[in-house]
Design a protein around this motif. Sequence first.
Motif, PDB file in Angstrom:
ATOM      1  N   PHE A  27       9.058  -2.936   7.872  1.00  0.00           N
ATOM      2  CA  PHE A  27       9.568  -1.705   7.266  1.00  0.00           C
ATOM      3  C   PHE A  27       9.399  -0.438   8.120  1.00  0.00           C
ATOM      4  N   ILE A  42       8.952  13.094   6.949  1.00  0.00           N
ATOM      5  CA  ILE A  42       7.643  12.670   6.433  1.00  0.00           C
ATOM      6  C   ILE A  42       6.569  13.714   6.782  1.00  0.00           C
ATOM      7  N   ALA A  68       4.152   6.238   3.269  1.00  0.00           N
ATOM      8  CA  ALA A  68       4.207   7.245   4.343  1.00  0.00           C
ATOM      9  C   ALA A  68       4.150   8.667   3.769  1.00  0.00           C
ATOM     10  N   ASP A  87       6.369   2.211  -7.032  1.00  0.00           N
ATOM     11  CA  ASP A  87       7.425   1.387  -6.440  1.00  0.00           C
ATOM     12  C   ASP A  87       7.598   0.160  -7.326  1.00  0.00           C
ATOM     13  N   ASN A  88       8.825  -0.379  -7.358  1.00  0.00           N
ATOM     14  CA  ASN A  88       9.002  -1.598  -8.156  1.00  0.00           C
ATOM     15  C   ASN A  88       9.010  -2.860  -7.292  1.00  0.00           C
ATOM     16  N   MET A  92       5.857  -4.360  -1.402  1.00  0.00           N
ATOM     17  CA  MET A  92       5.588  -3.034  -0.817  1.00  0.00           C
ATOM     18  C   MET A  92       4.229  -2.530  -1.275  1.00  0.00           C
ATOM     19  N   ALA A 114       6.173  -0.068 -10.981  1.00  0.00           N
ATOM     20  CA  ALA A 114       7.039   0.311 -12.104  1.00  0.00           C
ATOM     21  C   ALA A 114       8.386   0.773 -11.588  1.00  0.00           C
ATOM     22  N   ASP A 115       9.329   0.826 -12.504  1.00  0.00           N
ATOM     23  CA  ASP A 115      10.641   1.391 -12.206  1.00  0.00           C
ATOM     24  C   ASP A 115      10.522   2.913 -12.299  1.00  0.00           C
ATOM     25  N   GLN A 134      18.833   7.327  -4.043  1.00  0.00           N
ATOM     26  CA  GLN A 134      20.056   6.630  -3.630  1.00  0.00           C
ATOM     27  C   GLN A 134      20.142   5.188  -4.135  1.00  0.00           C
ATOM     28  N   PHE A 135      18.997   4.605  -4.516  1.00  0.00           N
ATOM     29  CA  PHE A 135      18.992   3.226  -5.030  1.00  0.00           C
ATOM     30  C   PHE A 135      19.054   3.155  -6.559  1.00  0.00           C
ATOM     31  N   VAL A 136      18.975   4.316  -7.218  1.00  0.00           N
ATOM     32  CA  VAL A 136      19.019   4.348  -8.686  1.00  0.00           C
ATOM     33  C   VAL A 136      20.488   4.416  -9.113  1.00  0.00           C
TER      34      VAL A 136
HETATM   35  C1  GEK Z   1       9.217   6.485   2.695  1.00  0.00           C
HETATM   36  N1  GEK Z   1       9.765   6.806   0.332  1.00  0.00           N
HETATM   37  O1  GEK Z   1       8.677   5.785   3.571  1.00  0.00           O
HETATM   38  N2  GEK Z   1      11.937   1.936  -9.074  1.00  0.00           N
HETATM   39  C2  GEK Z   1      10.893   1.927  -8.207  1.00  0.00           C
HETATM   40  N3  GEK Z   1      11.053   1.790  -6.881  1.00  0.00           N
HETATM   41  C3  GEK Z   1      12.305   1.663  -6.408  1.00  0.00           C
HETATM   42  C4  GEK Z   1      13.436   1.664  -7.257  1.00  0.00           C
HETATM   43  C5  GEK Z   1      13.215   1.813  -8.641  1.00  0.00           C
HETATM   44  N4  GEK Z   1      14.234   1.843  -9.524  1.00  0.00           N
HETATM   45  N5  GEK Z   1      14.546   1.507  -6.494  1.00  0.00           N
HETATM   46  C6  GEK Z   1      14.117   1.417  -5.214  1.00  0.00           C
HETATM   47  N6  GEK Z   1      12.781   1.492  -5.167  1.00  0.00           N
HETATM   48  C7  GEK Z   1       9.615   5.829   1.406  1.00  0.00           C
HETATM   49  C8  GEK Z   1      10.870   5.050   1.665  1.00  0.00           C
HETATM   50  S1  GEK Z   1      12.553   3.130   0.702  1.00  0.00           S
HETATM   51  C9  GEK Z   1      13.959   3.771   1.480  1.00  0.00           C
HETATM   52  C10 GEK Z   1      11.569   4.590   0.447  1.00  0.00           C
HETATM   53  C11 GEK Z   1      14.751   2.832   2.285  1.00  0.00           C
HETATM   54  C12 GEK Z   1      11.912   1.492  -3.977  1.00  0.00           C
HETATM   55  C13 GEK Z   1      12.103   0.282  -3.077  1.00  0.00           C
HETATM   56  O2  GEK Z   1      11.335  -0.821  -3.506  1.00  0.00           O
HETATM   57  C14 GEK Z   1      11.649   0.843  -1.724  1.00  0.00           C
HETATM   58  O3  GEK Z   1      10.310   0.594  -1.475  1.00  0.00           O
HETATM   59  C15 GEK Z   1      11.920   2.343  -1.836  1.00  0.00           C
HETATM   60  O4  GEK Z   1      12.269   2.593  -3.187  1.00  0.00           O
HETATM   61  C16 GEK Z   1      13.046   2.841  -0.950  1.00  0.00           C
HETATM   62  O5  GEK Z   1       9.519   7.675   2.847  1.00  0.00           O
HETATM   63  O6  GEK Z   1      14.314   1.717   2.585  1.00  0.00           O
HETATM   64  O7  GEK Z   1      15.958   3.250   2.680  1.00  0.00           O
END
Ligand code: GEK
Length: 240
Positions: A27, A42, A68, A87-88, A92, A114-115, A134-136
């Motif tokens: 990662f 960061i 991070a 994080d869900n 991770m 958790a979500d 962006q993933f929600v």
């Molecule tokens: C960084 N912030 O290093 N609930 C909980 N976690 C979630 C959900 C959700 N609904 N959807 C995604 N995730 C970090 C980087 S990465 C970004 C964030 C990337 C979590 C998912 O499991 C992952 O760990 C994180 O959001 C996105 O600054 O990889 O582009």
Amino acid sequence: MARDQIYSAPLGKISGFAFDQRVVDVFPDMIQRSVPGYESIIAMTGTLASRCVAPETNCYDLGCSLGASTLSISTEIPDNCKIVAVDNSEAMLGEFRNILDAKPAKQEIELKLADIRDVEIENASLVVLNFTLQFVPIEDRLRMLKNIYDGMVEGGLLMVSEKIKIVDPQLNQIFIDAHHEFKRRQGYSDLEIAQKRSAIENVLIPETIPEHQSRFTEAGFNSSSIWFQCLNFCSMIAIK
Ligand code: GEK
């Protein structure tokens, strides 16, 4: 740091991107070589925290991955604050737990599997969504931001970093092409870029800056500003 080679060999069927153990293992390398400006964002997360986090309040790192942002915040805020990192992805959080065990932080850090749509936010002077909103699903984003707003103290800061879509289609394409060139220069092959793109297409849904800004307002935030942009990656802050 293990090198990301997940998409280096041709894959017959490309399944949707998931934050599983394979991703966890690479990662830090993956995100640094994929997101232009990631390290600056960061580092600045901690700098902003140093200016806005009040004693005896909470900070939330939503979608914390390997922590991070949490670790950057932790070096900058009073010891009597608490950071809730959510994080869900079990993989991770497991690895983030190992990182904290090896080097404990000076504040209480609660890791929550958790979500982020369901997390209760309370007494928060800083909430960070670094590359997570962006993933929600789009239809859940406003409700989630309203929930965050309700749990923040007056003057609290929301930080949202995202891959974005540019309003003008021609500029949007130029930025997408330049981002792919950035990845090539970071050592990713054309095959890796294409396969990662297919995997993430329906999982990461970018929006435009005006869409983000009007959602901040609708959720109740007083004002917002962009503080960083590099190509189609952007970081914004909003104040309650
Ligand atoms: C960084 N912030 O290093 N609930 C909980 N976690 C979630 C959900 C959700 N609904 N959807 C995604 N995730 C970090 C980087 S990465 C970004 C964030 C990337 C979590 C998912 O499991 C992952 O760990 C994180 O959001 C996105 O600054 O990889 O582009």
